[in-house]
Design an enzyme around this catalytic site. Structure first.
Site, PDB file in Angstrom:
ATOM      1  N   ASP A  12     -62.169  43.200  -4.406  1.00  0.00           N
ATOM      2  CA  ASP A  12     -61.944  41.802  -4.788  1.00  0.00           C
ATOM      3  C   ASP A  12     -61.977  41.581  -6.301  1.00  0.00           C
ATOM      4  OD1 ASP A  12     -61.821  41.216  -2.062  1.00  0.00           O
ATOM      5  OD2 ASP A  12     -63.995  40.921  -1.956  1.00  0.00           O
ATOM      6  N   GLU A  13     -61.505  42.554  -7.031  1.00  0.00           N
ATOM      7  CA  GLU A  13     -61.510  42.459  -8.497  1.00  0.00           C
ATOM      8  C   GLU A  13     -60.379  41.569  -9.009  1.00  0.00           C
ATOM      9  OE1 GLU A  13     -61.294  45.310  -6.804  1.00  0.00           O
ATOM     10  OE2 GLU A  13     -63.021  46.576  -7.278  1.00  0.00           O
ATOM     11  N   LYS A  17     -53.419  39.682  -7.769  1.00  0.00           N
ATOM     12  CA  LYS A  17     -52.821  38.965  -8.886  1.00  0.00           C
ATOM     13  C   LYS A  17     -52.191  39.934  -9.892  1.00  0.00           C
ATOM     14  CE  LYS A  17     -53.319  37.011 -13.120  1.00  0.00           C
ATOM     15  NZ  LYS A  17     -53.882  36.181 -14.170  1.00  0.00           N
ATOM     16  N   HIS A  40     -55.689  40.436  -0.600  1.00  0.00           N
ATOM     17  CA  HIS A  40     -55.216  40.365  -1.989  1.00  0.00           C
ATOM     18  C   HIS A  40     -54.496  39.049  -2.221  1.00  0.00           C
ATOM     19  CE1 HIS A  40     -55.126  45.068  -2.127  1.00  0.00           C
ATOM     20  NE2 HIS A  40     -56.333  44.568  -1.909  1.00  0.00           N
ATOM     21  N   ARG A 301     -66.491  35.288   4.089  1.00  0.00           N
ATOM     22  CA  ARG A 301     -67.935  35.420   3.833  1.00  0.00           C
ATOM     23  C   ARG A 301     -68.241  35.156   2.356  1.00  0.00           C
ATOM     24  NH1 ARG A 301     -69.078  41.441   5.834  1.00  0.00           N
ATOM     25  NH2 ARG A 301     -66.994  41.742   4.996  1.00  0.00           N
ATOM     26  N   ARG A 303     -69.470  35.975  -1.149  1.00  0.00           N
ATOM     27  CA  ARG A 303     -69.645  37.283  -1.770  1.00  0.00           C
ATOM     28  C   ARG A 303     -70.944  37.335  -2.562  1.00  0.00           C
ATOM     29  NH1 ARG A 303     -63.437  37.130  -3.973  1.00  0.00           N
ATOM     30  NH2 ARG A 303     -62.415  37.802  -2.060  1.00  0.00           N
ATOM     31  N   GLY A 413     -57.153  33.359 -15.240  1.00  0.00           N
ATOM     32  CA  GLY A 413     -56.889  32.367 -14.201  1.00  0.00           C
ATOM     33  C   GLY A 413     -56.201  33.026 -13.027  1.00  0.00           C
TER      34      GLY A 413
HETATM   35  P1  GDP Z   1     -58.344  41.532  -4.642  1.00  0.00           P
HETATM   36  O1  GDP Z   1     -58.856  41.893  -3.301  1.00  0.00           O
HETATM   37  O2  GDP Z   1     -58.789  42.488  -5.699  1.00  0.00           O
HETATM   38  O3  GDP Z   1     -56.865  41.326  -4.674  1.00  0.00           O
HETATM   39  O4  GDP Z   1     -59.010  40.132  -5.013  1.00  0.00           O
HETATM   40  P2  GDP Z   1     -59.089  38.825  -4.071  1.00  0.00           P
HETATM   41  O5  GDP Z   1     -57.760  38.215  -3.987  1.00  0.00           O
HETATM   42  O6  GDP Z   1     -59.786  39.165  -2.789  1.00  0.00           O
HETATM   43  O7  GDP Z   1     -60.097  37.931  -4.891  1.00  0.00           O
HETATM   44  C1  GDP Z   1     -59.830  37.549  -6.201  1.00  0.00           C
HETATM   45  C2  GDP Z   1     -59.837  36.029  -6.277  1.00  0.00           C
HETATM   46  O8  GDP Z   1     -59.868  35.623  -7.622  1.00  0.00           O
HETATM   47  C3  GDP Z   1     -58.598  35.392  -5.695  1.00  0.00           C
HETATM   48  O9  GDP Z   1     -58.928  34.130  -5.183  1.00  0.00           O
HETATM   49  C4  GDP Z   1     -57.680  35.263  -6.910  1.00  0.00           C
HETATM   50  O10 GDP Z   1     -56.725  34.209  -6.759  1.00  0.00           O
HETATM   51  C5  GDP Z   1     -58.666  34.926  -7.982  1.00  0.00           C
HETATM   52  N1  GDP Z   1     -58.358  35.419  -9.332  1.00  0.00           N
HETATM   53  C6  GDP Z   1     -57.759  36.582  -9.716  1.00  0.00           C
HETATM   54  N2  GDP Z   1     -57.784  36.712 -11.055  1.00  0.00           N
HETATM   55  C7  GDP Z   1     -58.399  35.613 -11.533  1.00  0.00           C
HETATM   56  C8  GDP Z   1     -58.775  35.169 -12.854  1.00  0.00           C
HETATM   57  O11 GDP Z   1     -58.558  35.845 -13.863  1.00  0.00           O
HETATM   58  N3  GDP Z   1     -59.429  33.981 -12.930  1.00  0.00           N
HETATM   59  C9  GDP Z   1     -59.709  33.221 -11.856  1.00  0.00           C
HETATM   60  N4  GDP Z   1     -60.361  32.073 -12.036  1.00  0.00           N
HETATM   61  N5  GDP Z   1     -59.388  33.606 -10.606  1.00  0.00           N
HETATM   62  C10 GDP Z   1     -58.755  34.785 -10.453  1.00  0.00           C
HETATM   63  P1  IMO Z   2     -59.933  44.271  -1.173  1.00  0.00           P
HETATM   64  O1  IMO Z   2     -58.735  45.177  -1.119  1.00  0.00           O
HETATM   65  C1  IMO Z   2     -64.215  43.791  -0.525  1.00  0.00           C
HETATM   66  C2  IMO Z   2     -66.038  46.409   2.470  1.00  0.00           C
HETATM   67  C3  IMO Z   2     -66.593  45.542   3.593  1.00  0.00           C
HETATM   68  C4  IMO Z   2     -67.754  46.370   4.026  1.00  0.00           C
HETATM   69  C5  IMO Z   2     -67.231  47.800   3.885  1.00  0.00           C
HETATM   70  C6  IMO Z   2     -66.736  48.406   5.192  1.00  0.00           C
HETATM   71  O2  IMO Z   2     -59.650  42.881  -0.800  1.00  0.00           O
HETATM   72  O3  IMO Z   2     -60.662  44.421  -2.454  1.00  0.00           O
HETATM   73  P2  IMO Z   2     -64.539  47.975   6.565  1.00  0.00           P
HETATM   74  O4  IMO Z   2     -64.076  46.758   7.307  1.00  0.00           O
HETATM   75  O5  IMO Z   2     -63.612  48.441   5.521  1.00  0.00           O
HETATM   76  O6  IMO Z   2     -64.937  49.067   7.515  1.00  0.00           O
HETATM   77  O7  IMO Z   2     -65.882  47.494   5.844  1.00  0.00           O
HETATM   78  O8  IMO Z   2     -66.151  47.728   2.967  1.00  0.00           O
HETATM   79  N1  IMO Z   2     -64.628  46.163   2.120  1.00  0.00           N
HETATM   80  C7  IMO Z   2     -64.230  45.324   1.167  1.00  0.00           C
HETATM   81  N2  IMO Z   2     -64.926  44.504   0.366  1.00  0.00           N
HETATM   82  N3  IMO Z   2     -62.879  43.860  -0.649  1.00  0.00           N
HETATM   83  C8  IMO Z   2     -62.167  44.683   0.137  1.00  0.00           C
HETATM   84  O9  IMO Z   2     -60.840  44.855  -0.002  1.00  0.00           O
HETATM   85  C9  IMO Z   2     -62.837  45.448   1.110  1.00  0.00           C
HETATM   86  N4  IMO Z   2     -62.433  46.343   2.027  1.00  0.00           N
HETATM   87  C10 IMO Z   2     -63.541  46.776   2.634  1.00  0.00           C
HETATM   88  O10 IMO Z   2     -66.964  44.276   3.128  1.00  0.00           O
HETATM   89  O11 IMO Z   2     -68.827  46.220   3.128  1.00  0.00           O
HETATM   90 MG    MG Z   3     -59.847  41.008  -1.698  1.00  0.00          MG
END
Ligand code: GDP
Ligand code: IMO
Ligand code: MG
Length: 423
Positions: A12-13, A17, A40, A301, A303, A413
């Site tokens: 979730d970094e 985006k 993502h 959930r 985080r 953002g």
């Molecule tokens: P991913 O799994 O690495 O693709 O990340 P996620 O989409 O699960 O979570 C990242 C969240 O942060 C999403 O809601 C994005 O829309 C948001 N996001 C991404 N980059 C930025 C940023 O630089 N600033 C802000 N405020 N939100 C961001």
């Molecule tokens: P993105 O690509 C955050 C975590 C789960 C759990 C562990 C094992 O969006 O960054 P799983 O269902 O894979 O067997 O769960 O791994 N996990 C993630 N946490 N972002 C993810 O993906 C994840 N993919 C798996 O929360 O701790």
């Molecule tokens: Mg994610």
């Protein structure tokens, strides 16, 4: 040009985006590992797309999306996602390819994931309950079923019945409702009809794309700290997250990658259980969680939140060979009086590298922090490094100096253009 984007913390970094942004000029976008445990997010104007399986760069006009062999796929989730994109007038016909080598996440995998989690009780891992672990387990024990079988329907029926009967016995031991085999087959027949046009030998497509020097973005999922080998196992996900997964998961050779972009969130988040050395609790954590909307894209959930752990990022960027850092969500730190980063671990009074830490050490060690004065300005509209508050610039410069990798892109953002591009 081949760009690999890889999560460098616990997921979730902000990979979605970044992939969408770097995919602006791409011809091909590839998911190569993991499954629909990934979530993502791509934000375009007021519209938010939460991708779980379709490559996040798909909304770019030229892009062909490839779900390559390393990905495990819940076909129902994929169909929902195809519908979501097509509803917005983007036809995925000839724009999406699914490898016939992809393994299918079956209803019994989801039921088993759930059953194991419930049985673990207080030791539960906090999986996404999407059937990830059980599907990968079946893959390596020759009990998996691939899209290849879905194409060859009679083989699918034979294998599905065999597997489901055995899995139903196991589910019974857990006291869980078994899978209705007849009903499931009716559903899979429909799924087959719907997905057949997308199923292809993705290796050939990618081989030709590489040979033709096409622009390719490789979309990593999760984060390297969740890698099945290099995580503090069992607090892991089921796949390899490091760059080698590109080769096994798509056939593209790792030495063809031009840039590896390590996506690093300016702080830390984690869903699921397991030790997190820099975890924050209380007011600061709540503030960051709320401002950063840190709630799971896949499961909703809340985080867990922590300070940026550079000891962990040093470990993960070493494992991926990253040559560029993308620092995301820096805008969320505005308004904090003090910002901290972890620059090392102390265990029993001695330095210990992240690579030597299992979950037992991670739970006990003391992070060593460096503290920075914060900045109060809203930076979400800033597009040039020099326009950032001085304290914020210092924070970025410290990170690149510590990691010895340039911060090439700063995301301020969620919107696709909210970036500071650095030379
Ligand atoms: P991913 O799994 O690495 O693709 O990340 P996620 O989409 O699960 O979570 C990242 C969240 O942060 C999403 O809601 C994005 O829309 C948001 N996001 C991404 N980059 C930025 C940023 O630089 N600033 C802000 N405020 N939100 C961001
Ligand atoms: P993105 O690509 C955050 C975590 C789960 C759990 C562990 C094992 O969006 O960054 P799983 O269902 O894979 O067997 O769960 O791994 N996990 C993630 N946490 N972002 C993810 O993906 C994840 N993919 C798996 O929360 O701790
Ligand atoms: Mg994610």
């Amino acid at each position: 040009m081949i760009n690999l984007i890889v999560g460098s913390q616990w997921g979730d970094e902000g990979k979605g985006k970044v992939v969408d942004f770097l995919g602006k000029t791409a011809d091909v976008a590839v998911r190569f590992h993991g499954g629909n445990n990934a979530g993502h997010t791509v934000v375009i104007g007021y519209k938010k797309y939460p991708f779980h399986l379709i490559p996040s760069a798909i909304l770019n006009r030229r892009v062909v999306g490839v779900i390559a062999n390393g990905v495990i796929v819940d076909p129902q989730v994929l169909i929902e996602e195809i519908d979501l994109v097509e509803k917005d007038g983007i036809s995925l016909k000839n724009k999406l390819i699914i490898s016939d080598r992809c393994h299918l996440i079956m209803p019994y995998h989801k039921a088993l994931d759930e059953a194991y989690e419930n049985a673990r009780g207080k030791n539960k891992l906090g999986t996404t309950r999407r059937g990830i672990g059980p599907t990968f387990a079946d893959k390596v024990s020759y009990n998996g079923i691939r899209f290849y079988e879905l194409v060859n329907w009679d083989s699918f029926v034979e294998k599905f019945e065999f597997q489901a009967k055995i899995k139903n016995k196991i589910l019974k031991l857990f006291g869980v409702k078994p899978v209705d085999i007849k009903k499931a087959l009716v559903v899979y027949k429909k799924i087959r009809t719907r997905l057949l046009p997308y199923i292809k030998d993705s290796y050939q497509v990618l081989k030709e794309a590489v040979a033709a020097k096409k622009n390719i973005v490789l979309e990593g999922a999760h984060g390297v700290m969740l890698d099945v080998d290099f995580s503090p196992y069992p607090f892991a996900t089921g796949s390899n997250v490091i760059s080698g997964a590109v080769n096994t998961g798509s056939g593209i050779l790792e030495n063809k990658i031009d840039n590896t972009w390590a996506v690093v969130k300016a702080y830390l988040s984690r869903v699921g259980a397991g030790p997190l050395p820099t975890e924050l609790f209380g007011k600061t954590a709540d503030e960051i969680r709320d401002r950063g909307h840190e709630y799971g894209t896949t499961t909703g959930r809340p985080r867990r939140i922590g300070w940026l752990d550079l000891e962990a990022v040093k470990f993960t960027t070493g494992l991926t060979g990253a040559n560029k850092i993308v620092l995301t969500k820096l805008d969320i730190l505005s308004g904090l009086k003090e910002v901290k980063v972890c620059v090392g671990y102390k265990y029993g009074g001695k330095d210990i590298p992240a690579s030597s830490c299992g979950y037992l050490e991670l739970a006990k060690l003391n992070p060593v922090y460096k503290s920075f004065p914060g900045w109060s300005e809203d930076i979400s509209q800033v597009r040039r490094f020099e326009k950032l508050p001085k304290n914020c610039q210092n924070y970025i410069q410290f990170i690149e100096k510590f990691l010895k990798i340039p911060v090439a892109l700063v995301s301020v953002g969620a919107e696709r253009e909210a970036n500071i591009i650095r030379k």
